[in-house]
Design a protein around this motif. Structure first.
Motif, mmCIF file in Angstrom:
data_model
loop_
_atom_site.group_PDB
_atom_site.id
_atom_site.type_symbol
_atom_site.label_atom_id
_atom_site.label_comp_id
_atom_site.label_asym_id
_atom_site.label_seq_id
_atom_site.Cartn_x
_atom_site.Cartn_y
_atom_site.Cartn_z
ATOM 1 N N MET A 1 21.707 14.259 -37.556
ATOM 2 C CA MET A 1 22.571 13.401 -36.765
ATOM 3 C C MET A 1 21.969 12.007 -36.713
ATOM 4 N N LYS A 2 22.712 11.033 -37.109
ATOM 5 C CA LYS A 2 22.280 9.641 -36.995
ATOM 6 C C LYS A 2 22.445 9.205 -35.547
ATOM 7 N N THR A 3 21.482 8.486 -35.047
ATOM 8 C CA THR A 3 21.538 7.973 -33.688
ATOM 9 C C THR A 3 21.734 6.471 -33.755
ATOM 10 N N SER A 4 22.670 5.969 -32.987
ATOM 11 C CA SER A 4 22.982 4.543 -33.019
ATOM 12 C C SER A 4 21.847 3.717 -32.419
ATOM 13 N N SER A 5 21.820 2.446 -32.781
ATOM 14 C CA SER A 5 20.803 1.561 -32.216
ATOM 15 C C SER A 5 21.003 1.410 -30.712
ATOM 16 N N GLY A 6 22.241 1.546 -30.233
ATOM 17 C CA GLY A 6 22.500 1.484 -28.796
ATOM 18 C C GLY A 6 21.855 2.642 -28.054
ATOM 19 N N VAL A 7 21.957 3.845 -28.618
ATOM 20 C CA VAL A 7 21.323 5.017 -28.006
ATOM 21 C C VAL A 7 19.805 4.856 -28.042
ATOM 22 N N LYS A 8 19.283 4.384 -29.155
ATOM 23 C CA LYS A 8 17.834 4.183 -29.261
ATOM 24 C C LYS A 8 17.346 3.170 -28.225
ATOM 25 N N SER A 9 18.046 2.058 -28.087
ATOM 26 C CA SER A 9 17.667 1.037 -27.096
ATOM 27 C C SER A 9 17.750 1.587 -25.682
ATOM 28 N N SER A 10 18.795 2.340 -25.410
ATOM 29 C CA SER A 10 18.962 2.939 -24.088
ATOM 30 C C SER A 10 17.848 3.938 -23.798
ATOM 31 N N ALA A 11 17.458 4.720 -24.797
ATOM 32 C CA ALA A 11 16.365 5.683 -24.627
ATOM 33 C C ALA A 11 15.053 4.960 -24.328
ATOM 34 N N ILE A 12 14.809 3.872 -25.017
ATOM 35 C CA ILE A 12 13.597 3.078 -24.758
ATOM 36 C C ILE A 12 13.620 2.538 -23.331
ATOM 37 N N ASN A 13 14.757 1.988 -22.925
ATOM 38 C CA ASN A 13 14.866 1.456 -21.563
ATOM 39 C C ASN A 13 14.670 2.542 -20.515
ATOM 40 N N PHE A 14 15.225 3.730 -20.771
ATOM 41 C CA PHE A 14 15.033 4.862 -19.854
ATOM 42 C C PHE A 14 13.548 5.169 -19.726
ATOM 43 N N ALA A 15 12.859 5.295 -20.849
ATOM 44 C CA ALA A 15 11.433 5.640 -20.828
ATOM 45 C C ALA A 15 10.619 4.552 -20.133
ATOM 46 N N VAL A 16 10.909 3.303 -20.427
ATOM 47 C CA VAL A 16 10.185 2.196 -19.792
ATOM 48 C C VAL A 16 10.403 2.201 -18.278
ATOM 49 N N SER A 17 11.594 2.578 -17.855
ATOM 50 C CA SER A 17 11.886 2.600 -16.419
ATOM 51 C C SER A 17 11.071 3.669 -15.680
ATOM 52 N N LYS A 18 10.469 4.575 -16.414
ATOM 53 C CA LYS A 18 9.679 5.655 -15.802
ATOM 54 C C LYS A 18 8.186 5.333 -15.743
ATOM 55 N N ILE A 19 7.802 4.157 -16.217
ATOM 56 C CA ILE A 19 6.393 3.757 -16.152
ATOM 57 C C ILE A 19 5.942 3.770 -14.686
ATOM 58 N N GLY A 20 4.816 4.373 -14.454
ATOM 59 C CA GLY A 20 4.259 4.451 -13.112
ATOM 60 C C GLY A 20 4.539 5.759 -12.399
ATOM 61 N N LEU A 21 5.463 6.561 -12.925
ATOM 62 C CA LEU A 21 5.700 7.873 -12.308
ATOM 63 C C LEU A 21 4.510 8.783 -12.586
ATOM 64 N N PRO A 22 4.277 9.758 -11.725
ATOM 65 C CA PRO A 22 3.156 10.681 -11.961
ATOM 66 C C PRO A 22 3.401 11.595 -13.161
ATOM 67 N N TYR A 23 2.306 12.103 -13.696
ATOM 68 C CA TYR A 23 2.375 13.057 -14.805
ATOM 69 C C TYR A 23 2.831 14.407 -14.271
ATOM 70 N N ASP A 24 3.661 15.090 -15.029
ATOM 71 C CA ASP A 24 4.205 16.382 -14.622
ATOM 72 C C ASP A 24 3.380 17.501 -15.249
ATOM 73 N N TYR A 25 2.581 18.171 -14.437
ATOM 74 C CA TYR A 25 1.707 19.228 -14.931
ATOM 75 C C TYR A 25 2.371 20.594 -15.000
#
Length: 91
Positions: free
Chosen positions: A1-25
């Motif tokens: 499945m090809k993923t659009s650049s919009g989905v890729k950008s959104s995924a990056i933004n989602f991950a960046v928005s989680k910076i600072g959250l605790p690690y899930d053990y």
């Protein structure tokens, strides 16, 4: 499945928005688990969640239960999923 650049950008933004959250053990437990919208994430769970939250593919090779990984999403499952591919490799 090809993923659009919009989905890729959104995924990056989602991950960046989680910076600072605790690690899930909870991945340390065999049953474990994963959440798209959690208050903490383990490494491969964050990547998996970022793509799902962005409308991308479910990149967990075993999205339900597996004897090897329980309900977790392991780094190897991301690598082995048919919707992902190797872009670079350290030599």
């Amino acid at each position: 499945m090809k993923t659009s650049s919009g989905v890729k950008s959104s995924a990056i933004n989602f991950a960046v928005s989680k910076i600072g959250l605790p690690y899930d053990y909870k991945w340390l437990t065999y049953i474990g688990g994963k959440e798209v919208y959690g208050s903490k994430y383990y490494c491969s769970e964050l990547i998996w969640a970022a793509y799902l939250a962005s409308g991308g593919p479910d990149i967990d090779q075993n999205p339900g239960w597996s004897w090897r990984y329980g309900y977790n999403v392991a780094p190897q499952e991301l690598a082995d999923d048919r919707d992902t591919y190797l872009m670079s490799q350290a030599s």
